[in-house]
Design an enzyme around this catalytic site. Structure first.
Site, mmCIF file in Angstrom:
data_model
loop_
_atom_site.group_PDB
_atom_site.id
_atom_site.type_symbol
_atom_site.label_atom_id
_atom_site.label_comp_id
_atom_site.label_asym_id
_atom_site.label_seq_id
_atom_site.Cartn_x
_atom_site.Cartn_y
_atom_site.Cartn_z
ATOM 1 C CE LYS A 45 -2.322 1.670 3.689
ATOM 2 N NZ LYS A 45 -3.241 1.603 4.834
ATOM 3 C CG HIS A 64 -3.997 1.571 12.907
ATOM 4 N ND1 HIS A 64 -3.534 2.795 12.494
ATOM 5 C CD2 HIS A 64 -3.349 0.650 12.146
ATOM 6 C CE1 HIS A 64 -2.657 2.621 11.519
ATOM 7 N NE2 HIS A 64 -2.513 1.332 11.293
ATOM 8 C CG ASP A 66 -0.416 -2.409 10.843
ATOM 9 O OD1 ASP A 66 -1.236 -1.468 10.804
ATOM 10 O OD2 ASP A 66 0.766 -2.299 10.467
ATOM 11 C CG HIS A 121 1.341 1.951 13.839
ATOM 12 N ND1 HIS A 121 0.979 0.668 14.183
ATOM 13 C CD2 HIS A 121 0.977 2.082 12.542
ATOM 14 C CE1 HIS A 121 0.440 0.063 13.141
ATOM 15 N NE2 HIS A 121 0.415 0.908 12.117
HETATM 16 FE FE LIG Z 1 -0.742 0.532 10.338
#
Ligand SMILES: [Fe+2]
Length: 207
Positions: A45, A64, A66, A121
């Site tokens: 991404k 959030h 991952d 993060h």
């Molecule tokens: Fe992330």
């Protein structure tokens, strides 16, 4: 891009083997644990964060963890913005040329029974400069059954078959994550644990 992906995938697998070595798990354990029947989901991404004159009014990317496995991130060479939460404090992850930031997702936390944790993060908007980042995700296969490695579940919990972390199919986790990405991971783990004991779903076939 194809060549790039193949090399990064290989690097992710090498890094997972280092985690295995650190944890006393056999080589290849993590790769196998997230393989499922069709292999991992690998994706890249590219994100672009334009400068913002009033960074205190917006968030570049909200905090959030991952969801997936292991994430390899190429940051912008010059423009900072990424931060991670360490001991209750937001710490900058400064730009560093020719380096890859390695991040672990929720699945690695579950499989390692919390020995490795996914980290919260965020990206803070900057007044100067455009920040570009290229993140590659090495995630479990959709039907991979994720659960703590038996070797990492200790004593009594192992006997009672009560690991602290849930057992679930990765795509079920992702359905939940889609709605709860920007919330703490603990309620996600609890929700999966609750589904595990739900009589409607029945036991997850592992054979
Ligand atoms: Fe992330």
């Amino acid at each position: 891009m194809k060549e790039f992906a193949v090399k990064l995938e290989k690097l992710a697998e090498e890094l997972m083997d280092l985690l295995c070595e650190n944890l006393g798990l056999e080589k290849g354990y993590l790769k196998k644990a997230i393989y499922g029947s069709n292999g991992p989901n690998f994706g890249t991404k590219v994100s672009n964060y334009p400068p913002c004159p009033k960074p205190d009014l917006i968030k570049g990317l909200r905090a959030h963890t991952d969801a997936g496995g292991i994430i390899l991130l190429f940051q912008d060479d010059k423009v900072s913005g990424l931060q991670l939460l360490k001991d209750g404090q937001w710490v900058d992850v400064p730009p560093m040329r020719h380096s890859i930031v390695v991040n672990l997702g929720d699945q690695i936390e579950v499989i390692t029974n919390g020995k490795y944790k996914s980290v919260l993060h965020r990206v803070v908007a900057q007044t100067d400069g455009n920040r570009m980042s290229i993140a590659s995700f090495y995630n479990p296969g959709n039907d991979a059954v994720i659960y703590p490695a038996t070797a990492l579940v200790e004593g009594e919990a192992k006997e009672a078959d009560e690991a602290a972390y849930p057992k679930f199919v990765f795509e079920d986790y992702m359905k939940l994550y889609a709605a709860l990405k920007f919330q703490a991971k603990e309620p996600r783990f609890q929700a999966m644990k609750a589904m595990e004991s739900s009589p409607n779903l029945g036991p997850i076939a592992t054979a």
